[in-house]
Motif scaffolding. Sequence first.
Motif, PDB file in Angstrom:
ATOM      1  N   ARG A   1      19.014   6.489   0.467  1.00  0.00           N
ATOM      2  CA  ARG A   1      17.809   5.999   1.132  1.00  0.00           C
ATOM      3  C   ARG A   1      16.593   6.605   0.446  1.00  0.00           C
ATOM      4  O   ARG A   1      16.700   7.612  -0.263  1.00  0.00           O
ATOM      5  N   TYR A   2      15.462   5.949   0.648  1.00  0.00           N
ATOM      6  CA  TYR A   2      14.233   6.329  -0.035  1.00  0.00           C
ATOM      7  C   TYR A   2      13.139   6.611   0.980  1.00  0.00           C
ATOM      8  O   TYR A   2      13.080   5.987   2.032  1.00  0.00           O
ATOM      9  N   GLN A   3      12.236   7.524   0.599  1.00  0.00           N
ATOM     10  CA  GLN A   3      11.083   7.811   1.433  1.00  0.00           C
ATOM     11  C   GLN A   3       9.845   7.225   0.754  1.00  0.00           C
ATOM     12  O   GLN A   3       9.646   7.367  -0.459  1.00  0.00           O
ATOM     13  N   TYR A   4       9.018   6.578   1.557  1.00  0.00           N
ATOM     14  CA  TYR A   4       7.770   5.987   1.092  1.00  0.00           C
ATOM     15  C   TYR A   4       6.607   6.527   1.934  1.00  0.00           C
ATOM     16  O   TYR A   4       6.805   6.958   3.068  1.00  0.00           O
TER      17      TYR A   4
ATOM     18  N   TYR B   1       0.804  -1.225   0.000  1.00  0.00           N
ATOM     19  CA  TYR B   1       0.000   0.000   0.000  1.00  0.00           C
ATOM     20  C   TYR B   1       0.838   1.277   0.000  1.00  0.00           C
ATOM     21  O   TYR B   1       0.339   2.335   0.347  1.00  0.00           O
ATOM     22  N   GLU B   2       2.130   1.170  -0.384  1.00  0.00           N
ATOM     23  CA  GLU B   2       3.019   2.332  -0.369  1.00  0.00           C
ATOM     24  C   GLU B   2       3.442   2.752  -1.771  1.00  0.00           C
ATOM     25  O   GLU B   2       3.438   1.950  -2.705  1.00  0.00           O
ATOM     26  N   VAL B   3       3.879   4.020  -1.856  1.00  0.00           N
ATOM     27  CA  VAL B   3       4.435   4.599  -3.071  1.00  0.00           C
ATOM     28  C   VAL B   3       5.695   5.371  -2.685  1.00  0.00           C
ATOM     29  O   VAL B   3       5.881   5.744  -1.527  1.00  0.00           O
ATOM     30  N   MET B   4       6.576   5.614  -3.667  1.00  0.00           N
ATOM     31  CA  MET B   4       7.811   6.354  -3.407  1.00  0.00           C
ATOM     32  C   MET B   4       7.531   7.860  -3.436  1.00  0.00           C
ATOM     33  O   MET B   4       6.873   8.348  -4.350  1.00  0.00           O
ATOM     34  N   VAL B   5       8.060   8.569  -2.426  1.00  0.00           N
ATOM     35  CA  VAL B   5       7.842  10.014  -2.350  1.00  0.00           C
ATOM     36  C   VAL B   5       9.125  10.816  -2.164  1.00  0.00           C
ATOM     37  O   VAL B   5       9.091  12.046  -2.192  1.00  0.00           O
ATOM     38  N   GLY B   6      10.275  10.155  -1.974  1.00  0.00           N
ATOM     39  CA  GLY B   6      11.508  10.920  -1.783  1.00  0.00           C
ATOM     40  C   GLY B   6      12.749  10.057  -1.894  1.00  0.00           C
ATOM     41  O   GLY B   6      12.680   8.821  -1.918  1.00  0.00           O
ATOM     42  N   ARG B   7      13.910  10.746  -1.978  1.00  0.00           N
ATOM     43  CA  ARG B   7      15.204  10.054  -2.058  1.00  0.00           C
ATOM     44  C   ARG B   7      16.279  10.991  -1.527  1.00  0.00           C
ATOM     45  O   ARG B   7      16.203  12.202  -1.708  1.00  0.00           O
ATOM     46  N   GLN B   8      17.287  10.399  -0.899  1.00  0.00           N
ATOM     47  CA  GLN B   8      18.447  11.148  -0.406  1.00  0.00           C
ATOM     48  C   GLN B   8      19.705  10.362  -0.762  1.00  0.00           C
ATOM     49  O   GLN B   8      19.739   9.133  -0.640  1.00  0.00           O
TER      50      GLN B   8
END
Length: 183
Positions: free
Chosen positions: A175-178, A158-165
């Motif tokens: 790392r990734y933000q979900y 139930y998640e989607v990708m919303v960020g990255r560093q």
Amino acid sequence: MALASAALLSGGLATTSATEAHAAAASEIIIIDGYTQTVKESSGTPVACPTNQVLLGRSHYGDENGNTTYYCGLILIDGQQVKVSAPNWSAPQRESNSFFAAPPNEVLVGRQHSGDENGQTRYATASLSAWGRTVELSAYRWSPEQRESNSYSKAGDYEVMVGRQHSGDENGPTRYQYARISD
């Protein structure tokens, strides 16, 4: 007569529109793997998910001449495909010290990188809608760090990708933000 009136009254109270019923019930959310594209990281090729798909994950192997794969997917809420707005591309930033997080309730739908770790990276974001209203996101989280040159990360249920560093060169951490679809 009183019995008939009570039946009509209770029947009237139980009547709701389809929209109200949808909003009151827990939604069934399904995310389906979709389009996948692999590009040479340093090529400057913009990668964008097809219409009505969003980024679910990314993998990269090697240095800037290695391959990066992007994983897109479709979102269904109660059987209706979620609509994804046209993408908005961010300003470019230096990859070796990059941090990007989509605005609230927006998702990543694309990325472009040119050159090595001193090159420029930019991201495409979009908003989601279903049933004539904005699809909201919740439970934002960051993945654990991993070495960029041997990395793979994909959204959970139930998640989607919303960020990255990312910091440094291909040996530096990424790392990734979900976020969770909370409709």
